[in-house]
Design a protein around this motif. Structure first.
Motif, PDB file in Angstrom:
ATOM      1  N   GLN A   1      26.992  35.152  43.845  1.00 54.71           N
ATOM      2  CA  GLN A   1      26.626  36.388  44.481  1.00 54.71           C
ATOM      3  C   GLN A   1      28.059  37.299  45.123  1.00 54.71           C
ATOM      4  O   GLN A   1      27.878  38.392  45.224  1.00 54.71           O
ATOM      5  CB  GLN A   1      25.733  36.187  45.493  1.00 54.71           C
ATOM      6  N   ILE A   2      29.070  36.514  45.441  1.00 56.38           N
ATOM      7  CA  ILE A   2      30.330  36.963  45.780  1.00 56.38           C
ATOM      8  C   ILE A   2      31.242  37.475  44.612  1.00 56.38           C
ATOM      9  O   ILE A   2      31.430  38.628  44.429  1.00 56.38           O
ATOM     10  CB  ILE A   2      30.694  35.821  46.739  1.00 56.38           C
ATOM     11  N   ILE A   3      31.419  36.299  43.617  1.00 57.13           N
ATOM     12  CA  ILE A   3      32.294  36.746  42.911  1.00 57.13           C
ATOM     13  C   ILE A   3      32.012  37.574  41.597  1.00 57.13           C
ATOM     14  O   ILE A   3      32.499  38.241  40.847  1.00 57.13           O
ATOM     15  CB  ILE A   3      33.142  35.618  42.374  1.00 57.13           C
ATOM     16  N   GLY A   4      30.520  37.462  41.491  1.00 56.71           N
ATOM     17  CA  GLY A   4      29.959  37.937  40.401  1.00 56.71           C
ATOM     18  C   GLY A   4      29.735  39.661  40.703  1.00 56.71           C
ATOM     19  O   GLY A   4      29.096  40.584  39.765  1.00 56.71           O
ATOM     20  N   LYS A   5      29.537  39.913  41.821  1.00 54.64           N
ATOM     21  CA  LYS A   5      29.383  41.430  42.110  1.00 54.64           C
ATOM     22  C   LYS A   5      30.368  42.424  41.570  1.00 54.64           C
ATOM     23  O   LYS A   5      31.402  42.096  41.671  1.00 54.64           O
ATOM     24  CB  LYS A   5      29.220  41.459  43.675  1.00 54.64           C
ATOM     25  N   LYS A   6      29.929  43.455  41.097  1.00 57.96           N
ATOM     26  CA  LYS A   6      30.679  44.294  40.177  1.00 57.96           C
ATOM     27  C   LYS A   6      31.982  44.814  41.180  1.00 57.96           C
ATOM     28  O   LYS A   6      31.748  44.956  42.442  1.00 57.96           O
ATOM     29  CB  LYS A   6      29.947  45.632  40.009  1.00 57.96           C
ATOM     30  N   TRP A   7      33.248  44.662  40.580  1.00 58.49           N
ATOM     31  CA  TRP A   7      34.295  45.100  41.142  1.00 58.49           C
ATOM     32  C   TRP A   7      34.836  43.848  42.143  1.00 58.49           C
ATOM     33  O   TRP A   7      36.298  43.809  42.250  1.00 58.49           O
ATOM     34  CB  TRP A   7      34.454  46.343  42.147  1.00 58.49           C
ATOM     35  N   ASN A   8      34.246  42.848  42.547  1.00 57.03           N
ATOM     36  CA  ASN A   8      34.878  41.988  43.144  1.00 57.03           C
ATOM     37  C   ASN A   8      35.837  41.127  42.604  1.00 57.03           C
ATOM     38  O   ASN A   8      36.827  40.662  43.246  1.00 57.03           O
ATOM     39  CB  ASN A   8      33.814  41.020  44.003  1.00 57.03           C
ATOM     40  N   GLY A   9      35.326  40.717  41.451  1.00 54.57           N
ATOM     41  CA  GLY A   9      36.460  40.019  40.579  1.00 54.57           C
ATOM     42  C   GLY A   9      38.082  40.670  40.390  1.00 54.57           C
ATOM     43  O   GLY A   9      38.857  39.933  40.559  1.00 54.57           O
ATOM     44  N   LEU A  10      37.757  41.988  40.211  1.00 57.24           N
ATOM     45  CA  LEU A  10      38.822  42.868  40.053  1.00 57.24           C
ATOM     46  C   LEU A  10      39.698  42.757  41.172  1.00 57.24           C
ATOM     47  O   LEU A  10      41.008  42.859  41.485  1.00 57.24           O
ATOM     48  CB  LEU A  10      38.803  44.082  39.499  1.00 57.24           C
ATOM     49  N   ILE A  11      38.926  42.861  42.479  1.00 56.84           N
ATOM     50  CA  ILE A  11      39.878  43.061  43.596  1.00 56.84           C
ATOM     51  C   ILE A  11      40.508  41.717  43.910  1.00 56.84           C
ATOM     52  O   ILE A  11      41.576  41.771  44.204  1.00 56.84           O
ATOM     53  CB  ILE A  11      38.398  43.364  44.768  1.00 56.84           C
ATOM     54  N   ILE A  12      39.839  40.676  43.725  1.00 60.12           N
ATOM     55  CA  ILE A  12      40.309  39.430  44.221  1.00 60.12           C
ATOM     56  C   ILE A  12      41.401  39.227  43.094  1.00 60.12           C
ATOM     57  O   ILE A  12      42.334  38.465  43.643  1.00 60.12           O
ATOM     58  CB  ILE A  12      39.330  38.125  44.070  1.00 60.12           C
ATOM     59  N   CYS A  13      41.205  39.293  41.802  1.00 58.53           N
ATOM     60  CA  CYS A  13      42.285  39.203  40.940  1.00 58.53           C
ATOM     61  C   CYS A  13      43.749  39.846  41.320  1.00 58.53           C
ATOM     62  O   CYS A  13      44.602  39.287  41.159  1.00 58.53           O
ATOM     63  CB  CYS A  13      42.069  39.670  39.594  1.00 58.53           C
ATOM     64  N   SER A  14      43.492  41.092  41.718  1.00 52.29           N
ATOM     65  CA  SER A  14      44.563  42.008  42.259  1.00 52.29           C
ATOM     66  C   SER A  14      45.172  41.298  43.508  1.00 52.29           C
ATOM     67  O   SER A  14      46.516  41.426  43.604  1.00 52.29           O
ATOM     68  CB  SER A  14      44.182  43.471  42.714  1.00 52.29           C
ATOM     69  N   LEU A  15      44.591  40.751  44.025  1.00 50.24           N
ATOM     70  CA  LEU A  15      45.128  40.403  45.409  1.00 50.24           C
ATOM     71  C   LEU A  15      45.613  38.812  45.082  1.00 50.24           C
ATOM     72  O   LEU A  15      46.576  38.290  45.675  1.00 50.24           O
ATOM     73  CB  LEU A  15      43.977  40.216  46.716  1.00 50.24           C
TER      74      LEU A  15
ATOM     75  N   ASP B   1      46.811  51.152  47.001  1.00 50.38           N
ATOM     76  CA  ASP B   1      47.127  50.227  45.834  1.00 50.38           C
ATOM     77  C   ASP B   1      46.015  49.479  45.164  1.00 50.38           C
ATOM     78  O   ASP B   1      45.887  49.230  43.925  1.00 50.38           O
ATOM     79  CB  ASP B   1      48.350  49.227  46.447  1.00 50.38           C
ATOM     80  N   LEU B   2      45.361  49.021  46.096  1.00 51.81           N
ATOM     81  CA  LEU B   2      43.858  48.550  45.343  1.00 51.81           C
ATOM     82  C   LEU B   2      43.160  49.348  44.773  1.00 51.81           C
ATOM     83  O   LEU B   2      42.394  49.044  43.536  1.00 51.81           O
ATOM     84  CB  LEU B   2      43.129  47.721  46.630  1.00 51.81           C
ATOM     85  N   ALA B   3      42.903  50.634  45.372  1.00 49.53           N
ATOM     86  CA  ALA B   3      42.336  51.603  44.594  1.00 49.53           C
ATOM     87  C   ALA B   3      43.035  52.096  43.308  1.00 49.53           C
ATOM     88  O   ALA B   3      42.224  52.164  42.453  1.00 49.53           O
ATOM     89  CB  ALA B   3      42.159  52.917  45.600  1.00 49.53           C
ATOM     90  N   HIS B   4      44.129  51.982  43.400  1.00 45.25           N
ATOM     91  CA  HIS B   4      44.973  52.041  41.915  1.00 45.25           C
ATOM     92  C   HIS B   4      44.531  50.786  41.054  1.00 45.25           C
ATOM     93  O   HIS B   4      44.521  51.231  39.948  1.00 45.25           O
ATOM     94  CB  HIS B   4      46.249  52.511  42.170  1.00 45.25           C
ATOM     95  N   SER B   5      44.693  49.989  41.389  1.00 52.36           N
ATOM     96  CA  SER B   5      44.329  48.739  40.539  1.00 52.36           C
ATOM     97  C   SER B   5      43.158  48.725  39.872  1.00 52.36           C
ATOM     98  O   SER B   5      42.587  47.958  39.034  1.00 52.36           O
ATOM     99  CB  SER B   5      45.105  47.172  41.069  1.00 52.36           C
ATOM    100  N   VAL B   6      42.025  49.108  40.814  1.00 47.74           N
ATOM    101  CA  VAL B   6      40.613  49.181  40.628  1.00 47.74           C
ATOM    102  C   VAL B   6      40.156  50.520  40.460  1.00 47.74           C
ATOM    103  O   VAL B   6      39.341  51.014  40.879  1.00 47.74           O
ATOM    104  CB  VAL B   6      39.608  48.442  41.474  1.00 47.74           C
ATOM    105  N   GLU B   7      40.791  51.441  39.435  1.00 45.86           N
ATOM    106  CA  GLU B   7      40.692  52.719  39.578  1.00 45.86           C
ATOM    107  C   GLU B   7      39.215  53.345  39.048  1.00 45.86           C
ATOM    108  O   GLU B   7      38.775  54.371  39.448  1.00 45.86           O
ATOM    109  CB  GLU B   7      41.963  53.392  38.511  1.00 45.86           C
TER     110      GLU B   7
ATOM    111  N   TYR C   1      45.363  44.461  53.000  1.00 49.46           N
ATOM    112  CA  TYR C   1      44.419  43.346  52.611  1.00 49.46           C
ATOM    113  C   TYR C   1      45.089  42.095  51.952  1.00 49.46           C
ATOM    114  O   TYR C   1      46.001  42.310  50.914  1.00 49.46           O
ATOM    115  CB  TYR C   1      43.331  43.850  51.917  1.00 49.46           C
ATOM    116  N   GLY C   2      44.817  40.791  52.072  1.00 51.49           N
ATOM    117  CA  GLY C   2      45.275  39.816  51.473  1.00 51.49           C
ATOM    118  C   GLY C   2      44.080  38.892  51.553  1.00 51.49           C
ATOM    119  O   GLY C   2      43.181  38.760  51.988  1.00 51.49           O
TER     120      GLY C   2
END
Length: 119
Positions: free
Chosen positions: A32-46, A56-62, A95-96
């Motif tokens: 429910q946490i990691i499968g939610k849309k965009w969460n995986g990309l946010i976590i991977c970026s961090l 910077d996060l907005a740019h990496s998950v544009e 964010y980290g």
């Protein structure tokens, strides 16, 4: 490991049989946490950097809108996956990953390896 503290195993979730794992609350909660849309990309970026500012996060998950990104960041912060830090001198917000969030790095490395091979 501390004396008298038992190391946890996969069976500690309360699942007595492998066929019950699909009903495991820990597994369901994790997805429910990691499968939610965009969460995986946010976590991977961090995972790739120590800290990132919102822009910077907005740019990496544009493809994610700013409104949705703010929602996801708040949800991940509430789940203690990420931490929000405000620089006292400049007021800059970054964010980290928390320790809990950083523990997901090998999970996402495995997903990347699987995707490279199969997706």
């Amino acid at each position: 490991m501390a004396q008298g503290v038992k190391e946890k195993s996969i069976n500690d979730c309360g699942c007595k049989h492998p066929e019950d794992y699909e009903l495991c609350n820990h597994f369901i909660n994790a997805f429910q946490i990691i499968g939610k849309k965009w969460n995986g990309l946010i976590i991977c970026s961090l995972c790739d950097t120590k800290e990132m500012r919102f822009k910077d996060l907005a740019h990496s998950v544009e493809a994610c809108s700013d409104r949705v990104l703010v929602e996801r960041l708040k949800e991940l912060e509430d789940a203690k996956i990420i931490k929000r830090t405000v620089d006292q001198k400049t007021g800059i917000i970054s964010y980290g990953l928390t320790k809990k969030g950083a523990a997901l790095e090998p999970v996402f490395d495995s997903v990347h390896a699987w995707a490279d091979k199969w997706a």
